[in-house]
Scaffold this motif. Sequence first.
Motif, PDB file in Angstrom:
ATOM      1  N   ILE A  26       1.115  -1.344  -0.092  1.00 59.45           N
ATOM      2  CA  ILE A  26       0.138   0.089   0.037  1.00 59.45           C
ATOM      3  C   ILE A  26       0.937   1.388   0.031  1.00 59.45           C
ATOM      4  N   SER A  29      -1.056   7.507   1.654  1.00 52.71           N
ATOM      5  CA  SER A  29      -2.481   8.146   1.504  1.00 52.71           C
ATOM      6  C   SER A  29      -2.438   9.571   0.601  1.00 52.71           C
ATOM      7  N   ASN A 108      -3.148   0.867  -3.943  1.00 53.28           N
ATOM      8  CA  ASN A 108      -2.967  -0.336  -3.822  1.00 53.28           C
ATOM      9  C   ASN A 108      -2.062  -0.563  -4.755  1.00 53.28           C
ATOM     10  N   THR A 113      -5.347  -0.816  -7.562  1.00 56.02           N
ATOM     11  CA  THR A 113      -6.835  -0.436  -7.131  1.00 56.02           C
ATOM     12  C   THR A 113      -6.494   0.771  -6.245  1.00 56.02           C
ATOM     13  N   ASN A 114      -7.597   1.704  -5.977  1.00 57.10           N
ATOM     14  CA  ASN A 114      -7.630   2.560  -5.067  1.00 57.10           C
ATOM     15  C   ASN A 114      -8.606   2.323  -3.957  1.00 57.10           C
ATOM     16  N   VAL A 115      -8.091   2.457  -2.700  1.00 58.87           N
ATOM     17  CA  VAL A 115      -9.257   2.281  -1.682  1.00 58.87           C
ATOM     18  C   VAL A 115      -9.730   3.796  -0.938  1.00 58.87           C
ATOM     19  N   ARG A 117     -11.549   5.946   1.326  1.00 61.10           N
ATOM     20  CA  ARG A 117     -12.235   5.920   2.675  1.00 61.10           C
ATOM     21  C   ARG A 117     -13.228   7.093   3.045  1.00 61.10           C
ATOM     22  N   ARG A 132     -15.527   1.804   3.254  1.00 63.36           N
ATOM     23  CA  ARG A 132     -14.448   1.758   2.187  1.00 63.36           C
ATOM     24  C   ARG A 132     -14.877   1.211   0.891  1.00 63.36           C
ATOM     25  N   THR A 134     -13.423   0.209  -2.734  1.00 63.59           N
ATOM     26  CA  THR A 134     -12.223  -0.133  -3.366  1.00 63.59           C
ATOM     27  C   THR A 134     -12.644  -0.148  -4.727  1.00 63.59           C
ATOM     28  N   ASN A 136     -11.340  -0.532  -8.913  1.00 67.22           N
ATOM     29  CA  ASN A 136     -10.235  -1.043  -9.745  1.00 67.22           C
ATOM     30  C   ASN A 136      -9.847  -0.144 -10.855  1.00 67.22           C
ATOM     31  N   PHE A 153      -5.128   3.906   8.365  1.00 63.78           N
ATOM     32  CA  PHE A 153      -5.563   3.056   7.614  1.00 63.78           C
ATOM     33  C   PHE A 153      -4.822   1.848   8.023  1.00 63.78           C
TER      34      PHE A 153
END
Length: 154
Positions: A26, A29, A108, A113-115, A117, A132, A134, A136, A153
């Motif tokens: 990861i 952020s 990520n 991917t992007n998480v 929050r 959350r 996620t 792709n 996180f």
Amino acid sequence: MKNVIIIGCVFLLIGCKTKTVNGKQIGKSVEPTEMNTADEAQKNKAYELGKRVLMTCNDIKFKPFTQSEATDKVIAKSTPENIKKICVKYSLKYGLFKDLEFVEMVPNKTDNTNVFRFKALFEYTKANKEMRVTMNSENKASAISTKDWKDEFE
């Protein structure tokens, strides 16, 4: 002594750049001001999808996800029955859902991917939940989950 300080600084820099969470690498952020237009569009889509799930708790009408919005896995798990179970629990414990507040995006690098929050805001002030989403590389939701809010996180 100088070498110890230099080595310590190098370790500090390495430690701040990436971390491993559940075996995935990861990155650091991303604040809202650092996002590019593609990330901003993904954030808005993640917000809409996450809000749609929690708004079901208020009006009991869930509009299922389409193939262009989410992966097959998310579509299969987001059945009206599953969402109703979550909503009953949240409505009793936290009251009506109000809105989602964007906190951060965590890229990520392992699976591209992007998480996103979001802090979920409910009627009762004691509610401290996180949503959350996620997204792709195809701009589809590959996971949607709620957790207890933690500032860091994990």
